[in-house]
Design a protein around this motif. Structure first.
Motif, short mmCIF file in Angstrom:
data_model
loop_
_atom_site.label_atom_id
_atom_site.label_comp_id
_atom_site.label_asym_id
_atom_site.label_seq_id
_atom_site.Cartn_x
_atom_site.Cartn_y
_atom_site.Cartn_z
N GLY A 57 6.25 3.12 9.80
CA GLY A 57 6.58 2.21 8.82
C GLY A 57 7.53 2.79 7.82
O GLY A 57 8.12 3.81 8.09
N GLU A 221 2.47 -5.38 9.45
CA GLU A 221 1.31 -4.69 8.82
C GLU A 221 0.33 -4.34 9.85
O GLU A 221 0.09 -4.97 10.66
CB GLU A 221 0.74 -5.56 7.70
CG GLU A 221 1.67 -5.77 6.48
CD GLU A 221 1.90 -4.44 5.38
OE1 GLU A 221 1.00 -3.50 5.67
OE2 GLU A 221 3.05 -4.63 4.80
N CYS A 222 -0.46 -3.32 9.45
CA CYS A 222 -1.71 -3.08 10.52
C CYS A 222 -2.69 -4.37 10.24
O CYS A 222 -2.85 -4.59 9.18
CB CYS A 222 -2.30 -1.88 9.89
SG CYS A 222 -3.82 -1.45 10.51
N LEU A 231 -4.21 -4.48 -1.43
CA LEU A 231 -3.04 -5.53 -1.34
C LEU A 231 -3.42 -6.38 -2.63
O LEU A 231 -2.43 -6.97 -3.25
CB LEU A 231 -3.50 -6.18 -0.02
CG LEU A 231 -2.92 -5.39 1.46
CD1 LEU A 231 -3.12 -6.19 2.44
CD2 LEU A 231 -1.77 -4.87 1.29
#
Ligand code: Q46
Ligand code: ZN
Ligand code: ZN
Length: 313
Positions: A57, A221-222, A231
């Motif tokens: 990332g 995103e994962c 989040l």
């Protein structure tokens, strides 16, 4: 919009600094902020061997790039978590960066080396995926650092991450976590030193850094992050930041300078109870460490005791 430093046209505004920057001076700002964090918190000595935890990332690749540019001796560590296509793609980004920068990437693969992956392991152990994942990552980073003879493990947690974790810990008054939520944790009791050199930089700045440096990072995103509480905390802090720029910075750095010390005793008390796990040798406060228990419940291969490196390899 002009660069604060050279008055040439700017490419990014940073409201927290109330300033705009051209590419050259934005990249310099990122390097300066990392160097400042390293100096301020005494994170890394030039003679240290650093292992940076790389997910593919933006944050971790930017961190690796920045540490290399600042002249540190730094290798990458990639952990394969067995999260389907996401893991394959993130590994490819980590490998591509390593090749591009001629840097060394150490790889550990959970399914191959430990016999389980995060989605099935979490289910078997009745943990939420991010909990099983975080626990596995912490254990394997420590282990890889000790076995490889590294002095310090660096992770790509940025200001947004740290402010969101702090927000969650304050919201629930997890005082034992508050006592160790620091940008540097010294080596102790069988743990290597852990540092977070990106704490002075935000998420948006790290994405911009990668774009400007031509670093190809995994944007997705994962898939397991859905429903992750952090989040929600990030969204809440972002909403505050819009009307009050600098809030995240003040929240986190105010905590470090004015409050963290007050929670230290709890963390220290927990440290005193640490002893080596009878199965793998990692420090734990329980009979068997949480990682070994997870591996057993997930039906994987029990880890062998850590083999300490006798020096740099
Ligand atoms: S990789 Fe692991 Fe993250 Fe995916 S399962 Fe959760 S913790 S979201 S950084
Ligand atoms: Zn400029
Ligand atoms: Zn263990």
């Amino acid at each position: 919009m002009r660069c604060r430093v050279c008055r040439q046209p700017a490419v990014i505004d940073i409201r927290r600094h109330n300033a705009n920057f051209c590419t050259e001076h934005f990249l310099k700002l990122c390097r300066d902020q990392v160097a400042k964090a390293i100096g301020e918190f005494d994170m890394i000595d030039p003679s240290d061997r650093v292992l940076v935890a790389v997910s593919g990332g933006k944050d971790s690749l930017a961190l690796w790039d920045l540490l290399l540019d600042l002249g540190y001796q730094v290798d990458g560590l990639y952990l394969g978590l067995g999260i389907g296509d996401y893991s394959h793609a993130s590994r490819d980004h980590a490998r591509a960066f390593a090749q591009q920068r001629q840097a060394k990437l150490v790889e550990v693969d959970l399914p191959t080396d430990y016999g389980y992956d995060i989605p099935t392991g979490a289910k078997a152990a009745r943990r939420v995926p991010c909990s099983a994942c975080g626990l596995s990552k912490r254990h394997l980073f420590d282990r890889a650092a000790l076995e490889g003879g590294y002095d310090v493990v660096a992770t790509g947690h940025n200001l947004d991450d740290e402010a969101a974790v702090l927000f969650g810990n304050v919201l629930r008054w997890h005082t034992e976590y508050l006592g160790r939520q620091l940008p540097v944790l010294p080596a102790a009791n069988g743990f290597p030193r852990k540092v977070k050199p990106l704490v002075r930089l935000g998420e948006r700045e790290m994405a911009a850094y990668c774009v400007m440096r031509g670093i190809d990072y995994i944007v997705e995103e994962c898939p397991m992050a859905v429903g992750n509480k952090h989040l929600g905390y990030k969204d809440a802090l972002n909403a505050i930041e819009v009307t009050s720029p600098g809030s995240k910075h003040d929240f986190y750095f105010g905590f470090l300078s004015r409050a963290a010390e007050r929670f230290r005793s709890q963390a220290t008390a927990e440290q005193a109870e640490l002893h080596p796990c009878p199965s793998c040798g990692a420090p734990t406060t329980a009979d068997t460490c949480a990682f070994c228990r997870l591996v057993v419940r997930a039906g994987g291969q029990a880890p062998v005791p850590v083999q300490l490196s006798t020096g740099p390899r």
